[in-house]
Design a protein around this motif. Structure first.
Motif, PDB file in Angstrom:
ATOM      1  N   THR A 182       0.779  -1.274  -0.111  1.00 48.78           N
ATOM      2  CA  THR A 182      -0.022  -0.034   0.017  1.00 48.78           C
ATOM      3  C   THR A 182       1.090   1.390   0.059  1.00 48.78           C
ATOM      4  O   THR A 182       0.590   2.047  -0.768  1.00 48.78           O
ATOM      5  N   LEU A 242      -3.091  -5.172  -5.191  1.00 55.84           N
ATOM      6  CA  LEU A 242      -3.854  -4.952  -4.031  1.00 55.84           C
ATOM      7  C   LEU A 242      -5.273  -5.061  -4.309  1.00 55.84           C
ATOM      8  O   LEU A 242      -5.900  -5.872  -3.735  1.00 55.84           O
ATOM      9  N   TYR A 287      -9.151  -0.063  -2.143  1.00 53.95           N
ATOM     10  CA  TYR A 287      -8.158  -0.480  -3.293  1.00 53.95           C
ATOM     11  C   TYR A 287      -8.921  -0.358  -4.668  1.00 53.95           C
ATOM     12  O   TYR A 287      -7.914  -0.256  -5.366  1.00 53.95           O
TER      13      TYR A 287
END
Length: 379
Positions: free
Chosen positions: A223, A246, A256
């Motif tokens: 992330t 992700l 996401y």
């Protein structure tokens, strides 16, 4: 997701991944079933399956009682369920109370043993989580105080990289943000002398290594590499790899989904984003509706050449953000930029100027700020 000096929100999962021989005193590692429950709870939260997470957290409460790790897991749960946490919402007080209670329990543990590694680890996480909460809600001095409190415990992680790859996350975050954040947020420049110097490139490399080697902090490493490449470094081609990973791993996580759409827009790749934007628009969560309206406005403006429809969507997002108190500065900068562009195309130059200025003021990242300033300077 709001990205600031926050670090280590995954402390509970890093904990269960720690080397058992070195950290055998950790309460949760004495119960292999508990570590499995934690991993299942984390995966459920990532996929926004909060009903399953509720059940798992309840089981952990019964197994472990009042325990700093449980409290941090609940804070993590609260962060994802009520993102973004606003001071006016009950989740703010709940989030804060979990962390303050975790600190109280850790202080009692450290009173008995100042070298207690478990307590030091949880203290770091609790203070860092509070720093994020306060910073995101405009309490800069409180945030700075929590960051300073966390720093004492952050340094522990630098000595554990060889034995525990989970610490690549915390060490990478510190290295990058110690240097980058004051560049983007001048308020903090006079206060950073307290922290040792970082290294932005080394920070990115550490996060990549964590994404490769870590188990429980892998998703957070991915992330942050995405976030750094897209928003701070303005390298959307590099960030797309991580956005896609992700999104594929946690397909139900609308955060996401939004990151993947934003990255696609940054690359002017619209051919696959409409179904994803529709998912955001159809969400029962007004925050994701707000994002969907911004992205749909951008889609209509730049892909279908429908400025009138785009302006309608942008205005919807502006209303949603106000009425539902779910707006974020980064996404506001995208929203106001879109409105400024449309008004400029329509010849409403005063309105265009106003919104482009609002975009530049809202932008948290230089690359996005420059988009608005470029249009302002070209008028």
């Amino acid at each position: 997701m709001k990205n600031t000096l926050r670090t280590y929100i995954f402390t509970i999962v890093a904990l269960v991944g720690l080397n058992h021989q070195s950290f055998s005193q950790y309460k949760i590692l004495n119960d292999s079933n508990a570590t499995t429950l934690v991993q299942q709870a984390i995966d459920s939260i990532y996929n926004l399956n909060f009903d399953v997470a509720d059940s798992l957290i309840g089981i952990l409460d019964n197994k472990l009682g009042e325990y700093p790790g449980n409290l941090l897991l609940k804070a993590f749960y609260t962060n994802w369920k009520y993102k973004p946490i606003k001071e006016q919402h009950p989740s703010y007080t709940q989030f804060e109370s979990y962390l303050n209670r975790s600190i109280e329990l850790c202080e009692a543990m450290l009173k008995d043993d100042k070298d207690n590694e478990e307590a030091n680890f949880f203290m770091m996480a609790s203070h860092a989580f509070l720093a994020e909460l306060y910073m995101n809600n405009g309490h800069n001095f409180k945030a700075l105080g929590e960051a300073k409190s966390a720093y004492k415990y952050i340094k522990i992680g630098f000595d554990q990289l060889d034995t525990n790859p989970e610490f690549y996350f915390s060490s990478g975050i510190f290295n990058y943000y110690r240097e980058k954040y004051p560049e983007e947020n001048t308020f903090y420049k006079p206060f950073i002398w307290f922290f040792r110097s970082g290294d932005k490139e080394e920070g990115i490399n550490m996060l990549k290594k964590g994404a490769e080697l870590a188990s429980f902090t892998k998703a957070e490493c991915l992330t942050y590499v995405f976030h750094i490449y897209l928003r701070y470094e303005d390298k959307p081609n590099s960030s797309m790899h991580y956005a896609r990973l992700l999104h594929n791993k946690y397909p139900n996580n609308l955060h996401y989904v939004a990151n993947y759409v934003e990255n696609s827009i940054r690359l002017n790749q619209y051919q696959h984003v409409l179904p994803l934007i529709q998912r955001l628009l159809e969400s029962t969560d007004t925050y994701y509706q707000y994002l969907g309206e911004i992205f749909y406005g951008n889609y209509l403006e730049n892909h279908t050449n429908n400025p009138g429809g785009a302006l309608t969507e942008y205005k919807k997002a502006d209303i949603t953000g106000n009425e539902k108190d779910c707006r974020e500065m980064h996404y506001d900068s995208m929203l106001f930029l879109g409105m400024g562009r449309v008004y400029q195309k329509q010849g409403s130059l005063d309105l265009a100027k106003d919104y482009l200025k609002k975009s530049a003021k809202s932008a948290e990242y230089q690359a996005y700020r420059e988009d608005a300033l470029e249009l302002l300077n070209a008028r």
